[in-house]
Enzyme design. Sequence first.
Site, PDB file in Angstrom:
ATOM      1  N   GLY A 141      48.884  38.155  38.829  1.00 31.88           N
ATOM      2  CA  GLY A 141      48.208  36.889  39.381  1.00 31.88           C
ATOM      3  C   GLY A 141      48.673  35.656  38.269  1.00 31.88           C
ATOM      4  N   ASP A 186      52.568  41.529  47.235  1.00 27.96           N
ATOM      5  CA  ASP A 186      51.095  41.500  47.627  1.00 27.96           C
ATOM      6  C   ASP A 186      50.484  42.870  46.770  1.00 27.96           C
ATOM      7  OD1 ASP A 186      48.568  41.940  48.581  1.00 27.96           O
ATOM      8  OD2 ASP A 186      49.067  41.993  50.545  1.00 27.96           O
ATOM      9  N   LEU A 187      49.718  42.374  45.591  1.00 28.58           N
ATOM     10  CA  LEU A 187      49.188  43.593  45.035  1.00 28.58           C
ATOM     11  C   LEU A 187      48.162  44.436  45.541  1.00 28.58           C
ATOM     12  CD1 LEU A 187      48.391  40.925  42.105  1.00 28.58           C
ATOM     13  CD2 LEU A 187      50.036  42.588  41.734  1.00 28.58           C
ATOM     14  N   TYR A 193      31.658  42.090  44.164  1.00 29.47           N
ATOM     15  CA  TYR A 193      32.474  41.626  42.968  1.00 29.47           C
ATOM     16  C   TYR A 193      32.098  42.100  41.578  1.00 29.47           C
ATOM     17  CZ  TYR A 193      34.738  38.075  39.785  1.00 29.47           C
ATOM     18  OH  TYR A 193      35.390  37.412  38.616  1.00 29.47           O
TER      19      TYR A 193
HETATM   20  N1  NAD Z   1      37.755  31.593  37.167  1.00 28.31           N
HETATM   21  C1  NAD Z   1      36.413  32.250  36.699  1.00 28.31           C
HETATM   22  O1  NAD Z   1      35.548  31.463  36.640  1.00 28.31           O
HETATM   23  C2  NAD Z   1      36.723  33.465  36.434  1.00 28.31           C
HETATM   24  C3  NAD Z   1      35.473  34.055  35.766  1.00 28.31           C
HETATM   25  C4  NAD Z   1      35.333  35.400  35.599  1.00 28.31           C
HETATM   26  C5  NAD Z   1      36.295  36.493  35.926  1.00 28.31           C
HETATM   27  N2  NAD Z   1      37.455  35.741  36.440  1.00 28.31           N
HETATM   28  C6  NAD Z   1      38.485  36.569  36.672  1.00 28.31           C
HETATM   29  O2  NAD Z   1      39.834  36.064  36.277  1.00 28.31           O
HETATM   30  C7  NAD Z   1      40.914  36.518  36.963  1.00 28.31           C
HETATM   31  C8  NAD Z   1      41.614  35.374  37.537  1.00 28.31           C
HETATM   32  O3  NAD Z   1      40.877  34.547  38.190  1.00 28.31           O
HETATM   33  P1  NAD Z   1      41.324  32.932  38.504  1.00 28.31           P
HETATM   34  O4  NAD Z   1      40.025  32.108  38.608  1.00 28.31           O
HETATM   35  O5  NAD Z   1      42.320  32.406  37.579  1.00 28.31           O
HETATM   36  O6  NAD Z   1      41.850  32.992  40.146  1.00 28.31           O
HETATM   37  P2  NAD Z   1      42.756  32.253  40.894  1.00 28.31           P
HETATM   38  O7  NAD Z   1      42.422  32.460  42.167  1.00 28.31           O
HETATM   39  O8  NAD Z   1      42.934  31.016  40.089  1.00 28.31           O
HETATM   40  O9  NAD Z   1      44.176  33.059  40.444  1.00 28.31           O
HETATM   41  C9  NAD Z   1      44.483  34.367  40.958  1.00 28.31           C
HETATM   42  C10 NAD Z   1      46.016  34.707  40.890  1.00 28.31           C
HETATM   43  O10 NAD Z   1      46.123  35.817  41.656  1.00 28.31           O
HETATM   44  C11 NAD Z   1      47.139  35.819  42.693  1.00 28.31           C
HETATM   45  N3  NAD Z   1      46.677  36.707  43.839  1.00 28.31           N
HETATM   46  C12 NAD Z   1      45.408  36.861  44.213  1.00 28.31           C
HETATM   47  N4  NAD Z   1      45.632  37.995  45.476  1.00 28.31           N
HETATM   48  C13 NAD Z   1      46.826  38.366  45.289  1.00 28.31           C
HETATM   49  C14 NAD Z   1      47.469  39.379  45.960  1.00 28.31           C
HETATM   50  N5  NAD Z   1      47.019  40.049  46.760  1.00 28.31           N
HETATM   51  N6  NAD Z   1      48.770  39.709  45.666  1.00 28.31           N
HETATM   52  C15 NAD Z   1      49.550  38.905  44.406  1.00 28.31           C
HETATM   53  N7  NAD Z   1      49.078  37.974  43.917  1.00 28.31           N
HETATM   54  C16 NAD Z   1      47.554  37.610  44.259  1.00 28.31           C
HETATM   55  C17 NAD Z   1      46.988  34.535  43.234  1.00 28.31           C
HETATM   56  O11 NAD Z   1      48.169  33.898  43.860  1.00 28.31           O
HETATM   57  C18 NAD Z   1      46.579  33.590  41.979  1.00 28.31           C
HETATM   58  O12 NAD Z   1      48.108  33.276  41.247  1.00 28.31           O
HETATM   59  C19 NAD Z   1      40.308  37.395  38.246  1.00 28.31           C
HETATM   60  O13 NAD Z   1      40.188  38.649  38.122  1.00 28.31           O
HETATM   61  C20 NAD Z   1      38.743  36.758  38.289  1.00 28.31           C
HETATM   62  O14 NAD Z   1      37.867  37.717  38.822  1.00 28.31           O
HETATM   63  C21 NAD Z   1      37.649  34.545  36.790  1.00 28.31           C
END
Ligand code: NAD
Length: 254
Positions: free
Chosen positions: A17, A67-68, A159
């Site tokens: 990601g 696709d992960l 989640y």
């Molecule tokens: N943003 C927040 O507030 C927050 C808070 C706590 C935890 N998190 C965790 O941090 C991590 C990143 O979150 P984020 O907010 O940066 O997300 P985001 O949606 O901004 O980025 C996620 C990335 O993962 C990729 N991705 C998603 N599903 C995919 C798949 N099936 N195959 C390949 N690539 C895939 C997307 O293309 C994207 O580039 C996640 O695990 C999320 O749960 C985020």
Amino acid sequence: MNPIYPDLKNKHILITGGSNGIGEALTRTFAEQAKEVTILDQDYDKGLLIAKECEKYNCKVNVYCVDLTDTNALASTLATIKKERPVVNVLINNAGYDPRYSLLEMSDAQWNDLFQLNVTHYFITCRELLPDMINAGGGSIIMTSSHQVWLANPDLIAYSATKAAIIGMVRSLAEAVGKHYIRVNAVAPGWIMTERQLNQWVTPEAKHKNLQQLSIPIELTTNELVGIYLFLASDTSRAITRQTIVVDAGHAQS
Ligand SMILES: NC(=O)c1ccc[n+]([C@@H]2O[C@H](COP(=O)([O-])OP(=O)(O)OC[C@H]3O[C@@H](n4cnc5c(N)ncnc54)[C@H](O)[C@@H]3O)[C@@H](O)[C@H]2O)c1
């Protein structure tokens, strides 16, 4: 301004990601300090753009489109990476999604699909990359969890379950691989103002309410987060394993 960890300049970092949000910030941050960064993401074009922009650093940024949630495709991509790239010294399992479902309305497929992305790909990457990390004599695995495990919002049951699963995985895996000098830790971010969060969930009211709940009233961005990943990736944290570090300005009573 992030601290510089000189040992990272010999390291290959793999980030799932890595094209958007927290992962994008990690890719850009590690590209400033590491030897090689590999992104696994389905957003290939954005990954390539970041790789291009990181050409100014002394680091090669590779992008693999996968696709992960497709276990076979993921395993086969990792096999290719093992052939084409140096040993992964730091694995950052980061990709995840946070859909809102009420328990009574959630289907089996929604539950399973979320686990497939938020948990199963973390397991597959560890299984496929650990043998080489062990042969290399050590490494660091960092997994992105969430402070939701402690906040326990009622519409984030699935989640929260996935993010708690990661903490369990981290603790047991750390026990299993510590003898090979491999550290396994989790980072549990608070509400980070990434582009998707801003587009999907952030309203002025929600932001205001959130700030009032923090011990330190600061809006969290990836700037507050990336330093802890650098630290956990570097040998500076060589005695730190099995931990979950919550980065949420004191929001969760962890
Ligand atoms: N943003 C927040 O507030 C927050 C808070 C706590 C935890 N998190 C965790 O941090 C991590 C990143 O979150 P984020 O907010 O940066 O997300 P985001 O949606 O901004 O980025 C996620 C990335 O993962 C990729 N991705 C998603 N599903 C995919 C798949 N099936 N195959 C390949 N690539 C895939 C997307 O293309 C994207 O580039 C996640 O695990 C999320 O749960 C985020």
